[in-house]
Design a protein around this motif. Structure first.
Motif, short mmCIF file in Angstrom:
data_model
loop_
_atom_site.label_atom_id
_atom_site.label_comp_id
_atom_site.label_asym_id
_atom_site.label_seq_id
_atom_site.Cartn_x
_atom_site.Cartn_y
_atom_site.Cartn_z
N ARG A 137 -25.47 -51.00 -17.93
CA ARG A 137 -25.43 -51.69 -19.03
C ARG A 137 -25.72 -52.95 -19.11
O ARG A 137 -25.88 -53.92 -18.36
CB ARG A 137 -23.82 -51.58 -19.92
CG ARG A 137 -23.04 -52.34 -18.67
CD ARG A 137 -21.69 -52.82 -19.22
NE ARG A 137 -21.15 -53.14 -18.27
CZ ARG A 137 -21.00 -54.68 -17.80
NH1 ARG A 137 -21.53 -55.16 -18.79
NH2 ARG A 137 -20.43 -55.15 -17.21
N PRO A 138 -27.10 -53.24 -20.59
CA PRO A 138 -27.06 -54.39 -20.63
C PRO A 138 -26.79 -55.68 -20.20
O PRO A 138 -24.80 -55.16 -21.23
CB PRO A 138 -28.15 -53.99 -22.87
CG PRO A 138 -27.79 -52.75 -22.27
CD PRO A 138 -26.81 -51.70 -21.73
N LEU A 139 -26.82 -56.62 -20.42
CA LEU A 139 -25.86 -58.34 -20.03
C LEU A 139 -26.09 -58.98 -20.94
O LEU A 139 -27.54 -58.98 -22.15
CB LEU A 139 -26.47 -58.93 -18.30
CG LEU A 139 -26.38 -58.73 -17.46
CD1 LEU A 139 -26.77 -58.66 -16.31
CD2 LEU A 139 -25.25 -57.43 -16.89
N ARG A 140 -25.16 -59.16 -21.53
CA ARG A 140 -25.31 -60.45 -22.74
C ARG A 140 -26.35 -61.39 -22.38
O ARG A 140 -26.66 -61.64 -20.67
CB ARG A 140 -23.63 -61.12 -22.22
CG ARG A 140 -22.68 -59.97 -23.03
CD ARG A 140 -21.94 -60.71 -23.17
NE ARG A 140 -21.59 -62.24 -22.48
CZ ARG A 140 -20.34 -61.95 -21.51
NH1 ARG A 140 -20.12 -61.06 -20.98
NH2 ARG A 140 -20.25 -63.75 -21.16
N ALA A 141 -26.77 -62.13 -23.04
CA ALA A 141 -28.07 -63.08 -23.36
C ALA A 141 -27.58 -63.93 -21.89
O ALA A 141 -27.90 -64.09 -21.27
CB ALA A 141 -28.32 -63.78 -23.67
N ALA A 190 -25.47 -64.03 -20.02
CA ALA A 190 -25.23 -63.21 -19.10
C ALA A 190 -26.07 -62.90 -17.46
O ALA A 190 -26.37 -63.22 -16.68
CB ALA A 190 -24.52 -61.75 -18.59
N ARG A 191 -27.29 -62.61 -18.52
CA ARG A 191 -28.40 -62.32 -17.90
C ARG A 191 -29.29 -64.00 -17.75
O ARG A 191 -29.96 -63.47 -16.77
CB ARG A 191 -29.55 -61.64 -19.35
CG ARG A 191 -31.10 -61.05 -19.00
CD ARG A 191 -30.78 -60.37 -18.09
NE ARG A 191 -32.39 -60.53 -16.31
CZ ARG A 191 -31.87 -60.08 -16.42
NH1 ARG A 191 -31.20 -58.84 -15.43
NH2 ARG A 191 -33.82 -59.60 -15.11
N ARG A 192 -28.82 -64.75 -19.00
CA ARG A 192 -29.15 -66.20 -17.63
C ARG A 192 -28.95 -66.78 -16.80
O ARG A 192 -29.85 -66.82 -15.98
CB ARG A 192 -28.66 -67.09 -19.23
CG ARG A 192 -30.32 -67.20 -20.26
CD ARG A 192 -30.01 -68.90 -21.40
NE ARG A 192 -28.81 -68.60 -21.63
CZ ARG A 192 -28.53 -67.78 -22.81
NH1 ARG A 192 -29.01 -67.05 -22.95
NH2 ARG A 192 -26.72 -68.02 -23.15
N ASN A 193 -27.79 -65.56 -16.10
CA ASN A 193 -26.97 -67.12 -15.16
C ASN A 193 -27.64 -65.86 -13.84
O ASN A 193 -27.64 -65.83 -12.70
CB ASN A 193 -25.26 -66.00 -15.42
CG ASN A 193 -24.59 -67.44 -16.16
OD1 ASN A 193 -25.77 -68.67 -16.21
ND2 ASN A 193 -23.37 -67.28 -16.63
N ARG A 194 -27.70 -64.82 -14.41
CA ARG A 194 -28.48 -64.00 -13.15
C ARG A 194 -29.63 -65.00 -12.96
O ARG A 194 -29.96 -64.45 -11.88
CB ARG A 194 -28.29 -62.54 -13.65
CG ARG A 194 -28.96 -60.84 -12.84
CD ARG A 194 -28.47 -60.22 -13.27
NE ARG A 194 -28.50 -58.86 -12.21
CZ ARG A 194 -29.49 -58.15 -11.84
NH1 ARG A 194 -31.41 -59.03 -11.97
NH2 ARG A 194 -29.65 -57.47 -10.91
N ASP A 195 -30.77 -64.80 -13.90
CA ASP A 195 -31.39 -65.13 -13.69
C ASP A 195 -31.59 -66.57 -12.69
O ASP A 195 -32.04 -66.32 -11.95
CB ASP A 195 -32.48 -65.08 -14.52
CG ASP A 195 -32.21 -63.79 -15.91
OD1 ASP A 195 -32.74 -62.66 -14.52
OD2 ASP A 195 -32.95 -63.85 -16.74
#
Length: 188
Positions: A7-11, A13-18
């Motif tokens: 599922r797509p990540l919230r913005a 959450a995506r920043r944290n993952r990156d």
């Protein structure tokens, strides 16, 4: 797999993952298999729970870091071709390849450990890299800037050879000279 592809990540959450992936590259390159995941979380500016929510095991993190590095390397091709003449785009990409290999060099033991445990962190990376080299070389051939008798598989093999012999950080200058020699040999 870490499940994030489902599922797509919230913005945020995506920043944290990156941020975790970027910090992991640095920490694994510095400390290899001895890298502490808490150090990665701290350098990423996230809590340990955030790290483990994204990457439940060390192996999942290492594999995600490697796949992310390959993706970034290959995704750079269209931008380089848009910003530079074909031959210069190829030259610039080979420098990015060295950056990628140097980062992977620090993670080599970790990647070997994952492979020995039965996972395949390399997955489609060879195919992705060959596709990137093919796109660059095809554009150069169409522009008439490189020879037509040397194919992408040969160029990929040359890049791998340079990586095997000269990709450690302390040998970067030598690797760049070998890349220049290889690229000069491709010119028409």
């Amino acid at each position: 797999m870490d499940g994030s592809a489902e599922r797509p990540l919230r913005a945020d959450a995506r920043r944290n993952r990156d941020k975790i992936l970027a910090a992991a590259v640095r920490v694994f390159a510095d400390a290899g298999l001895d890298a502490h995941l808490e150090r990665i979380a701290k350098e990423a500016g996230v809590g340990s729970a955030t790290l483990y929510r994204n990457f439940p095991t060390r192996e999942a993190l290492i594999e995600a870091v490697y796949r992310n590095e390959v993706t970034q390397l290959c995704d750079a091709v269209p931008g380089l071709l848009a910003a530079h003449p074909p031959y210069e785009a190829l030259r610039a990409w080979t420098r990015l390849f060295l950056d990628y290999v140097t980062a992977k060099y620090g993670m080599a033991d970790a990647l070997r450990a994952i492979a020995a445990a039965g996972s395949n962190p390399y997955g489609h990376s060879r195919d992705m890299i060959l596709a990137a080299v093919t796109a660059l070389m095809d554009t150069c051939v169409a522009a008439g800037t490189i020879r037509t008798d040397i194919g992408p598989a040969d160029m990929a093999a040359a890049l791998e050879g340079i990586a095997l012999t000269s990709a450690s950080p302390e040998r970067r200058e030598r690797a760049e000279r070998l890349l220049d020699l290889t690229l000069d040999g491709l010119r028409v």
